[in-house]
Write an enzyme that holds these catalytic residues in place. Sequence first.
Site, short mmCIF file in Angstrom:
data_model
loop_
_atom_site.label_atom_id
_atom_site.label_comp_id
_atom_site.label_asym_id
_atom_site.label_seq_id
_atom_site.Cartn_x
_atom_site.Cartn_y
_atom_site.Cartn_z
N SER A 103 0.80 -1.23 0.00
CA SER A 103 0.00 0.00 0.00
C SER A 103 0.83 1.27 0.00
O SER A 103 1.93 1.31 0.56
CB SER A 103 -0.90 0.02 1.25
OG SER A 103 -1.77 -1.07 1.25
N LEU A 114 -6.24 8.18 2.08
CA LEU A 114 -6.45 7.29 0.95
C LEU A 114 -5.29 6.31 0.87
O LEU A 114 -4.13 6.69 1.07
CB LEU A 114 -6.57 8.07 -0.35
CG LEU A 114 -7.65 9.14 -0.39
CD1 LEU A 114 -7.66 9.84 -1.74
CD2 LEU A 114 -9.01 8.56 -0.06
N GLU A 115 -5.60 5.07 0.59
CA GLU A 115 -4.63 4.00 0.46
C GLU A 115 -4.86 3.37 -0.92
O GLU A 115 -5.99 3.02 -1.25
CB GLU A 115 -4.87 2.99 1.58
CG GLU A 115 -4.01 1.78 1.58
CD GLU A 115 -4.38 0.83 2.74
OE1 GLU A 115 -3.76 -0.25 2.79
OE2 GLU A 115 -5.26 1.15 3.56
N VAL A 116 -3.81 3.28 -1.71
CA VAL A 116 -3.89 2.59 -3.00
C VAL A 116 -3.00 1.37 -2.87
O VAL A 116 -1.84 1.47 -2.46
CB VAL A 116 -3.48 3.50 -4.16
CG1 VAL A 116 -3.37 2.71 -5.46
CG2 VAL A 116 -4.47 4.64 -4.32
#
Length: 129
Positions: free
Chosen positions: A109, A120-122
């Site tokens: 992440s 926000l985490e991608v």
Amino acid sequence: MHVNGLDHLVLTVADIERTCDFYVRVLGMEAMTFGAGRRALRFGSQKLNLHRKGAEVQPASRRPTPGSADLCFITPIPLESVVRHLESQHVDIIEGPVPRNGALGPIQSVYFRDPDGNLLEVSNYADGD
């Protein structure tokens, strides 16, 4: 009762158009208008409905607050490319890539914030899904 998916979430934001610009530019979501001029961000088979602080669509959460969300999005894009894209968009990375645990197993992440301060985490799944 049995649920098997998530259709949409609602984000309370200070400025809907600023939020749309960020999510379209940074995360590649599609800004859309529905109903009586309501705004949302669509991605995959889900969407984020947007409420402006002080003008929430009813019924709404008990304490709608910009910046209170913590969301994780899955992408097939390698995180090295995600990091380069975030840097090109002048988005400050808080942390990552780092190992985490997703709903279906291990993920890698990257963390950053949207204009309202939502975390926000991608992420990528370890097996590439």
